[in-house]
Design a protein around this motif. Structure first.
Motif, mmCIF file in Angstrom:
data_model
loop_
_atom_site.group_PDB
_atom_site.id
_atom_site.type_symbol
_atom_site.label_atom_id
_atom_site.label_comp_id
_atom_site.label_asym_id
_atom_site.label_seq_id
_atom_site.Cartn_x
_atom_site.Cartn_y
_atom_site.Cartn_z
ATOM 1 N N SER A 1 4.876 2.714 14.675
ATOM 2 C CA SER A 1 5.815 3.692 15.239
ATOM 3 C C SER A 1 7.105 3.763 14.428
ATOM 4 N N LYS A 2 7.845 4.846 14.645
ATOM 5 C CA LYS A 2 9.143 4.998 13.988
ATOM 6 C C LYS A 2 10.092 3.886 14.414
ATOM 7 N N GLU A 3 9.988 3.484 15.678
ATOM 8 C CA GLU A 3 10.840 2.401 16.165
ATOM 9 C C GLU A 3 10.560 1.108 15.406
ATOM 10 N N GLU A 4 9.279 0.842 15.156
ATOM 11 C CA GLU A 4 8.915 -0.362 14.403
ATOM 12 C C GLU A 4 9.428 -0.283 12.964
ATOM 13 N N ILE A 5 9.322 0.890 12.347
ATOM 14 C CA ILE A 5 9.834 1.066 10.989
ATOM 15 C C ILE A 5 11.339 0.841 10.967
ATOM 16 N N ASN A 6 12.047 1.427 11.925
ATOM 17 C CA ASN A 6 13.499 1.244 12.000
ATOM 18 C C ASN A 6 13.857 -0.229 12.169
ATOM 19 N N LYS A 7 13.098 -0.942 12.982
ATOM 20 C CA LYS A 7 13.348 -2.363 13.210
ATOM 21 C C LYS A 7 13.143 -3.155 11.911
ATOM 22 N N ILE A 8 12.066 -2.862 11.203
ATOM 23 C CA ILE A 8 11.787 -3.547 9.936
ATOM 24 C C ILE A 8 12.900 -3.294 8.941
ATOM 25 N N MET B 1 10.545 11.525 5.385
ATOM 26 C CA MET B 1 10.169 10.270 4.753
ATOM 27 C C MET B 1 9.695 9.269 5.806
ATOM 28 N N MET B 2 10.392 9.208 6.918
ATOM 29 C CA MET B 2 10.009 8.280 7.978
ATOM 30 C C MET B 2 8.631 8.642 8.529
ATOM 31 N N ASN B 3 8.327 9.934 8.634
ATOM 32 C CA ASN B 3 6.993 10.351 9.078
ATOM 33 C C ASN B 3 5.924 9.893 8.095
ATOM 34 N N ARG B 4 6.189 10.015 6.795
ATOM 35 C CA ARG B 4 5.219 9.558 5.785
ATOM 36 C C ARG B 4 4.969 8.061 5.936
ATOM 37 N N LEU B 5 6.031 7.288 6.110
ATOM 38 C CA LEU B 5 5.884 5.839 6.263
ATOM 39 C C LEU B 5 5.127 5.504 7.548
ATOM 40 N N GLN B 6 5.429 6.229 8.618
ATOM 41 C CA GLN B 6 4.756 5.989 9.888
ATOM 42 C C GLN B 6 3.250 6.206 9.758
ATOM 43 N N VAL B 7 2.866 7.293 9.133
ATOM 44 C CA VAL B 7 1.443 7.595 8.962
ATOM 45 C C VAL B 7 0.777 6.560 8.061
ATOM 46 N N LYS B 8 1.400 6.255 6.946
ATOM 47 C CA LYS B 8 0.808 5.334 5.974
ATOM 48 C C LYS B 8 0.659 3.924 6.542
ATOM 49 N N LYS C 1 0.802 -1.232 0.000
ATOM 50 C CA LYS C 1 0.000 0.000 0.000
ATOM 51 C C LYS C 1 0.833 1.280 0.000
ATOM 52 N N ILE C 2 2.150 1.164 0.033
ATOM 53 C CA ILE C 2 2.998 2.351 0.043
ATOM 54 C C ILE C 2 3.338 2.743 -1.390
ATOM 55 N N SER C 3 3.176 4.013 -1.696
ATOM 56 C CA SER C 3 3.443 4.515 -3.045
ATOM 57 C C SER C 3 4.896 4.951 -3.196
ATOM 58 N N ASP C 4 5.319 5.170 -4.432
ATOM 59 C CA ASP C 4 6.671 5.673 -4.688
ATOM 60 C C ASP C 4 6.894 7.026 -4.018
ATOM 61 N N GLU C 5 5.845 7.854 -3.952
ATOM 62 C CA GLU C 5 5.965 9.153 -3.308
ATOM 63 C C GLU C 5 6.255 9.002 -1.814
ATOM 64 N N ASP C 6 5.679 7.979 -1.192
ATOM 65 C CA ASP C 6 5.937 7.738 0.230
ATOM 66 C C ASP C 6 7.395 7.366 0.473
ATOM 67 N N PHE C 7 8.016 6.750 -0.519
ATOM 68 C CA PHE C 7 9.393 6.296 -0.407
ATOM 69 C C PHE C 7 10.419 7.327 -0.846
ATOM 70 N N LEU C 8 9.972 8.504 -1.265
ATOM 71 C CA LEU C 8 10.897 9.519 -1.749
ATOM 72 C C LEU C 8 11.899 9.865 -0.664
#
Length: 62
Positions: free
Chosen positions: A51-58, A40-47, A24-31
């Protein structure tokens, strides 16, 4: 999280792995622009609704 230079060097491969994992993440989210990693991390967190910690872990596990 990795330092900025390591992050930007590895970003293309990491981005492709994340695109496979999270359809479900678009190319714009990954910019990613050097120095704009927090935005960028905020966009991923919202989408993803995680949490940012979970994103960092992934990302670290990829």
């Amino acid at each position: 999280m990795k330092d900025s230079s390591a992050f930007s060097q590895n970003w293309p491969g990491t981005k492709e792995k994340l695109k496979i994992k999270f359809k479900k993440i678009s190319d714009e989210d990954f910019l990613y622009v050097d120095g704009k990693q927090p935005e960028m991390m905020n966009r991923l967190q919202v989408k993803l609704g995680i949490s940012k910690e979970e994103i960092n872990k992934i990302i670290a596990e990829l």
